[in-house]
Design an enzyme around this catalytic site. Structure first.
Site, PDB file in Angstrom:
ATOM      1  N   SER A  16       0.864  -1.248   0.089  1.00 49.87           N
ATOM      2  CA  SER A  16      -0.012  -0.129  -0.167  1.00 49.87           C
ATOM      3  C   SER A  16       0.869   0.999   0.070  1.00 49.87           C
ATOM      4  O   SER A  16       0.368   2.373   0.439  1.00 49.87           O
ATOM      5  CB  SER A  16      -0.857   0.061   1.311  1.00 49.87           C
ATOM      6  OG  SER A  16      -1.573  -0.984   1.284  1.00 49.87           O
ATOM      7  N   LYS A  19       2.257   1.868  -5.433  1.00 52.51           N
ATOM      8  CA  LYS A  19       3.223   1.504  -6.663  1.00 52.51           C
ATOM      9  C   LYS A  19       2.321   1.960  -7.861  1.00 52.51           C
ATOM     10  O   LYS A  19       2.651   2.351  -8.881  1.00 52.51           O
ATOM     11  CB  LYS A  19       3.407   0.235  -6.737  1.00 52.51           C
ATOM     12  CG  LYS A  19       4.617  -0.382  -5.624  1.00 52.51           C
ATOM     13  CD  LYS A  19       5.178  -1.605  -6.051  1.00 52.51           C
ATOM     14  CE  LYS A  19       3.902  -2.706  -5.714  1.00 52.51           C
ATOM     15  NZ  LYS A  19       3.459  -2.959  -4.508  1.00 52.51           N
ATOM     16  N   ASP A  73      -5.874  -1.121  -9.305  1.00 51.46           N
ATOM     17  CA  ASP A  73      -4.859  -0.544  -9.955  1.00 51.46           C
ATOM     18  C   ASP A  73      -4.916  -0.145 -11.410  1.00 51.46           C
ATOM     19  O   ASP A  73      -4.735   0.706 -11.888  1.00 51.46           O
ATOM     20  CB  ASP A  73      -3.292  -1.017  -9.806  1.00 51.46           C
ATOM     21  CG  ASP A  73      -2.787  -0.630  -8.349  1.00 51.46           C
ATOM     22  OD1 ASP A  73      -3.076   0.385  -7.830  1.00 51.46           O
ATOM     23  OD2 ASP A  73      -2.196  -1.389  -7.712  1.00 51.46           O
ATOM     24  N   ASP A 150       8.412 -11.385  -0.181  1.00 53.01           N
ATOM     25  CA  ASP A 150       7.468 -12.440  -0.225  1.00 53.01           C
ATOM     26  C   ASP A 150       7.590 -13.741  -0.900  1.00 53.01           C
ATOM     27  O   ASP A 150       8.123 -13.541  -2.269  1.00 53.01           O
ATOM     28  CB  ASP A 150       6.081 -11.548  -0.717  1.00 53.01           C
ATOM     29  CG  ASP A 150       5.620 -10.384   0.118  1.00 53.01           C
ATOM     30  OD1 ASP A 150       6.115 -10.131   1.104  1.00 53.01           O
ATOM     31  OD2 ASP A 150       4.702  -9.801  -0.678  1.00 53.01           O
ATOM     32  N   LYS A 190      13.910   7.561   9.088  1.00 54.36           N
ATOM     33  CA  LYS A 190      14.812   6.442   8.946  1.00 54.36           C
ATOM     34  C   LYS A 190      14.903   5.778   7.572  1.00 54.36           C
ATOM     35  O   LYS A 190      14.162   5.228   7.012  1.00 54.36           O
ATOM     36  CB  LYS A 190      14.158   5.295   9.908  1.00 54.36           C
ATOM     37  CG  LYS A 190      14.133   5.965  11.375  1.00 54.36           C
ATOM     38  CD  LYS A 190      15.635   6.001  11.767  1.00 54.36           C
ATOM     39  CE  LYS A 190      16.007   6.252  13.136  1.00 54.36           C
ATOM     40  NZ  LYS A 190      17.258   6.539  13.546  1.00 54.36           N
ATOM     41  N   GLN A 195      17.166   0.266   3.061  1.00 52.31           N
ATOM     42  CA  GLN A 195      18.288  -0.194   3.014  1.00 52.31           C
ATOM     43  C   GLN A 195      18.112  -1.806   2.613  1.00 52.31           C
ATOM     44  O   GLN A 195      18.434  -2.318   1.802  1.00 52.31           O
ATOM     45  CB  GLN A 195      19.305   0.164   4.084  1.00 52.31           C
ATOM     46  CG  GLN A 195      19.949   1.513   4.005  1.00 52.31           C
ATOM     47  CD  GLN A 195      20.812   1.567   5.247  1.00 52.31           C
ATOM     48  OE1 GLN A 195      21.634   0.697   5.621  1.00 52.31           O
ATOM     49  NE2 GLN A 195      20.536   2.805   5.896  1.00 52.31           N
ATOM     50  N   GLY A 357     -23.347  -3.902  -5.927  1.00 48.68           N
ATOM     51  CA  GLY A 357     -23.290  -4.865  -4.710  1.00 48.68           C
ATOM     52  C   GLY A 357     -23.715  -6.291  -4.918  1.00 48.68           C
ATOM     53  O   GLY A 357     -24.448  -6.481  -6.103  1.00 48.68           O
ATOM     54  N   CYS A 384     -26.181  -0.294 -11.277  1.00 53.33           N
ATOM     55  CA  CYS A 384     -26.238  -1.904 -11.246  1.00 53.33           C
ATOM     56  C   CYS A 384     -27.162  -2.369 -10.048  1.00 53.33           C
ATOM     57  O   CYS A 384     -28.453  -2.239 -10.093  1.00 53.33           O
ATOM     58  CB  CYS A 384     -24.904  -2.423 -10.986  1.00 53.33           C
ATOM     59  SG  CYS A 384     -24.675  -4.125 -11.736  1.00 53.33           S
ATOM     60  N   HIS A 510     -21.603   0.114 -15.492  1.00 52.02           N
ATOM     61  CA  HIS A 510     -20.986   0.531 -14.339  1.00 52.02           C
ATOM     62  C   HIS A 510     -20.359   1.969 -14.925  1.00 52.02           C
ATOM     63  O   HIS A 510     -19.172   1.739 -15.461  1.00 52.02           O
ATOM     64  CB  HIS A 510     -19.802  -0.379 -13.923  1.00 52.02           C
ATOM     65  CG  HIS A 510     -20.220  -1.316 -13.076  1.00 52.02           C
ATOM     66  ND1 HIS A 510     -20.384  -1.428 -11.596  1.00 52.02           N
ATOM     67  CD2 HIS A 510     -20.907  -2.549 -13.253  1.00 52.02           C
ATOM     68  CE1 HIS A 510     -20.932  -2.232 -11.187  1.00 52.02           C
ATOM     69  NE2 HIS A 510     -21.346  -3.077 -12.144  1.00 52.02           N
ATOM     70  N   GLU A 512     -18.900   4.137 -13.800  1.00 47.76           N
ATOM     71  CA  GLU A 512     -17.587   4.596 -13.007  1.00 47.76           C
ATOM     72  C   GLU A 512     -16.420   4.156 -13.452  1.00 47.76           C
ATOM     73  O   GLU A 512     -15.148   4.456 -13.146  1.00 47.76           O
ATOM     74  CB  GLU A 512     -17.889   4.508 -11.469  1.00 47.76           C
ATOM     75  CG  GLU A 512     -17.547   2.862 -11.064  1.00 47.76           C
ATOM     76  CD  GLU A 512     -18.894   1.880 -11.116  1.00 47.76           C
ATOM     77  OE1 GLU A 512     -19.767   2.601 -12.072  1.00 47.76           O
ATOM     78  OE2 GLU A 512     -19.098   0.717 -10.900  1.00 47.76           O
TER      79      GLU A 512
HETATM   80  N1  GLN Z   1     -25.898  -8.616  -7.811  1.00 45.61           N
HETATM   81  C1  GLN Z   1     -26.439  -7.815  -9.074  1.00 45.61           C
HETATM   82  C2  GLN Z   1     -26.411  -8.824  -9.985  1.00 45.61           C
HETATM   83  O1  GLN Z   1     -25.459  -9.860 -10.113  1.00 45.61           O
HETATM   84  C3  GLN Z   1     -25.783  -6.680  -9.110  1.00 45.61           C
HETATM   85  C4  GLN Z   1     -24.377  -6.740  -9.575  1.00 45.61           C
HETATM   86  C5  GLN Z   1     -23.526  -5.396  -9.467  1.00 45.61           C
HETATM   87  O2  GLN Z   1     -24.181  -4.456  -8.772  1.00 45.61           O
HETATM   88  N2  GLN Z   1     -22.392  -5.210  -9.946  1.00 45.61           N
HETATM   89  O3  GLN Z   1     -26.991  -8.515 -11.088  1.00 45.61           O
END
Ligand code: GLN
Length: 550
Positions: A16, A19, A73, A150, A190, A195, A357, A384, A510, A512
Site C-alpha cells: 500500500s 506503486k 490499480d 514475499d 529512517k 536499505q 453490490g 447496477c 458501471h 464509474e
Molecule cells: N448482484 C447484482 C447482479 O448480479 C448486481 C451486481 C452489481 O451491482 N455489480 O446482477
C-alpha cells in the site's frame, strides 16, 4: 522508437505504498512527452483473477472493456492515462500456473519435468513481453504486486531478473518504491527499512536503477545521500514521494523530482523536451479551487473499506473538478438505514447514489434510501444493484406489487421484477462467468439519459447476473418509470429513469469504470450538476421562507 522499453516497478517495506499511483504518474509523464504507454500489473496471488475476492479484503474489482475482472490499480492506469486496458494488463500467479498446467496436460513440454524455473518464469516473461510485442507501445510499465521478499512474489522477481538480462540496460529499468518512515519520538527519518528492502532485491539479482522513497516528510539532502550510498544508486536517482493531498498531485510531484528524466536518461533517450502537462494542471486547478460544494450520500454495504468503491469515488473527483464543485461523499452503511431515521441521516444531502453490490445484506436500507430520494425529489443515481433496488422500490411502493424483489434476494418472490439473465441460468462456476465487459446500448431520444450523453449510441461496461424482467416493462412505463436505454442486440434494459423527477437515473452498467481525468463520465458530471441546482433551490427556498416569516 525502435523497440519497446520496459519499466519494472517493485515495492518493499510494506504494501500500500502506492506503486500503482507511481506507475500511473510516470506513465502520464511519458505520455505527456508524446510516447505511447501502457501499464500492466502482475499479482502474486493464486486466484485466476480478483473477480471472486471479497471487496472488503481486496477493494473493488475493476472490469475492463474486454470483460476481464482485474485489480483496482488498472483503474488508476486508465484514469491517469485515459487508455483502455485489457485482460493482458493484469496477470496473476493463478493464471500463470493455470496456463502452464494446461500446456503440460496438452503435452507441450514433451516429457520434461515442469518446474518453477524455467517453465513458470518463462510463462511470466511471455506475459511481461506480450503487450510490448504488439508494437503499439514505446513503454510498457510493469507493476509487480506485493513486496520484495514475499515468498509468493519470488517467481515474478526472478522473471524480472531474467528479463533484465534479455532486454539489456537500454531497454530495461528497475524502479523500487520503499518507505522512509518518520519516527516522532526521535524526530528522525529512517532509511534502514529502505536499505534492507533494496538489499533483498539485490539478493534476487536486481539492482534498482531508481529508488522512490515514500515519506510523510520532505527528504533532506543528507537522507537522500544516505539512501544513495547504501542502495548503490546516484543521488539524483533517489526520488522523494511525499504524501500528497490527492493522488492527482503525484504526476506533478514526480515531474518536480524529475523521475521521467531519470528514466529517459537511463534508457538513453532524449529528455530535452518538456512534458505537456498543462491540461493536467488545469484539472488540478479546478479540483483545488471549487466555487460550489455539495454533499452526496453514497449508500452501500462495503463502506468500511473505501477501496471497495474506488472508481465511484474517483469519478466524483473528476465530475467535481469539471463542475468546479467540491463533492463531499458521505458514506452510509445501508444496514443502518431505516424509514424511522432516514430523514435525519439524509437532511444535508444534495444527491443520493446507491452503489453496486451482491447478496441480500443491506438491501432494505438501499430501498429505503431510494424511496426517500424519489418521494423528496432529490437527485438519485443508481448503479447496477442500485438500479435493481430502484426498480424493486418502484414495484413495491408505486405499482403496489407487494413483496416484489430480485430473485437474487428472494428466489421465491411472487413478483420477480429483477431476474437471473437467461444465459446465466445454466452457469455453475462463479469465477469469470458474469455478464462482463462492454455492451452496446441505445438511448431513447428525449430522455434524461439521452440529454446526459448527447447521443443515442453508447457502450458501457457490465458486471452482473441479474436484469430487469421485461414482463413488467409496460406496468413500469405506464406508471412513469421509463426504460430509456436498451441493449439493441438482446433487448436487455440498461437504463431506467423517472419521467417526473428532477434527476432519477439508474443504470445496469458501471459508468464509474469509464471516467478519467481527461474524460469525466457524463452521468457523474450531470449528477453533480443536478445536485448543485438542487442545493441552490433548497437554499433559495429557505431564504424565501425566512423572508415570509419576517
Ligand atoms: N448482484 C447484482 C447482479 O448480479 C448486481 C451486481 C452489481 O451491482 N455489480 O446482477
Amino acid at each position: 522508437m525502435a523497440s519497446t522499453k520496459y519499466i519494472f516497478v517493485t515495492g518493499g517495506v510494506t504494501s500500500s505504498l502506492g506503486k500503482g499511483i507511481i506507475s500511473a504518474s510516470l506513465g502520464k509523464l511519458l505520455q505527456a512527452r508524446g510516447f505511447s504507454v501502457t501499464i500492466q500489473k502482475f499479482d502474486p496471488y493464486i486466484n485466476i483473477d480478483p473477480g471472486t475476492l471479497n471487496p472488503y479484503e481486496h477493494g473493488e474489482c475493476y472490469v475492463t472493456s474486454d470483460g476481464a475482472e482485474t485489480d483496482l490499480d488498472l483503474g488508476h492506469y486508465e484514469r491517469f492515462l485515459n487508455i483502455s486496458t485489457s485482460q493482458d494488463n493484469n496477470v496473476t500467479t493463478g493464471r500463470i500456473y493455470n496456463d502452464v498446467i494446461t500446456k503440460e496436460r496438452r503435452g507441450d513440454y514433451l516429457g520434461k519435468t515442469v518446474q518453477v524455473i524455467p517453465h513458470i518464469t518463462d510463462e511470466i516473461k511471455n506475459n511481461f513481453y506480450k503487450l510490448g510485442e504488439t508494437g503499439k507501445y514505446d513503454f510498457v510499465i510493469t507493476e509487480i504486486g506485493g513486496c520484495v521478499g514475499d515468498i509468493e512474489s519470488l517467481p515474478f522477481i526472478e522473471a524480472a531478473r531474467q528479463a533484465r538480462l534479455e532486454l539489456g540496460p537500454t531497454n530495461f529499468i528497475s524502479i523500487h518504491l520503499t518507505l522512509v518512515p518518520y519516527l516522532k519520538a526521535s524526530g528522525e527519518l529512517k532509511t534502514k527499512p529502505t536499505q534492507h528492502s533494496v538489499k533483498q532485491l539485490l539478493e534476487s539479482g536486481i539492482q534498482p536503477d531508481i529508488v522512490v522513497c515514500r515519506s510523510e516528510r520532505h527528504l533532506p539532502p543528507e537522507i537522500r545521500k544516505k539512501v544513495a550510498l547504501f542502495c548503490n544508486v546516484p543521488m539524483n536517482c533517489v526520488i522523494e514521494a511525499q504524501d500528497a493531498d490527492t493522488i492527482y498531485d503525484v504526476p506533478v510531484l514526480m515531474r518536480k523530482e524529475r523521475l521521467d528524466e531519470r528514466v529517459l536518461s537511463k534508457l538513453k533517450l532524449s529528455h530535452k523536451k518538456e512534458p505537456k502537462i498543462d491540461k493536467w494542471k488545469e484539472f488540478l486547478g479546478r479540483l483545488k479551487n471549487p466555487t460550489e460544494e455539495v454533499n452526496i450520500g453514497l449508500v452501500g454495504k462495503y463502506v468500511q473499506l473505501p477501496d471497495a468503491y474506488k472508481s465511484i469515488i474517483e469519478s466524483f473527483i473528476h465530475a467535481g473538478a469539471e463542475n468546479e464543485c467540491q463533492v463531499n461523499v458521505k458514506w452510509f452503511d445501508s444496514e443502518e438505514l431505516f424509514p424511522e431515521n432516514i430523514s435525519q441521516h439524509f437532511s444535508e444531502l444534495h444527491g443520493i447514489l446507491v452503489a453496486p453490490g451482491f447478496g441480500e445484506r443491506g438491501i432494505e436500507g438501499k430501498i429505503t434510501a431510494i424511496q426517500y430520494a424519489r418521494e423528496n425529489d432529490i437527485p438519485f443515481f443508481g448503479i447496477c444493484l442500485g438500479l435493481q433496488c430502484a426498480v424493486t422500490e418502484f414495484a413495491r411502493n408505486v405499482l403496489g406489487l407487494k413483496g416484489a424483489s430480485s430473485t437474487e434476494i428472494a428466489p421465491k418472490t411472487k413478483h420477480p421484477v429483477i431476474d437471473l439473465m437467461e444465459e446465466q441460468k445454466e452457469i455453475k462456476n462463479m469465477g469469470g462467468t458474469m455478464r462482463l465487459g462492454a455492451y452496446n446500448c441505445i438511448l431513447t431520444k428525449g430522455s434524461k439519459a439521452y440529454s446526459v450523453y448527447g447521443h443515442t449510441k453508447i457502450k458501457e461496461r457490465h458486471r452482473h447476473r441479474y436484469e430487469f424482467n421485461n414482463q413488467y416493462l409496460d406496468a413500469f412505463e405506464g406508471a412513469g418509470m421509463i426504460a430509456s436505454g436498451i441493449n439493441p442486440e438482446t433487448g436487455l434494459v440498461e437504463v431506467m429513469e423517472l419521467a417526473k423527477h428532477r434527476w432519477f437515473i439508474g443504470c445496469q452498467y458501471h459508468p464509474e469504470l469509464r471516467s478519467t481525468v481527461s474524460n469525466p463520465h457524463p452521468l457523474f458530471v450531470k449528477f453533480v450538476k443536478a445536485a448543485v441546482s438542487f442545493k441552490e433551490e433548497k437554499e433559495d427556498k429557505k431564504l424565501t421562507e425566512k423572508d415570509m416569516a419576517v
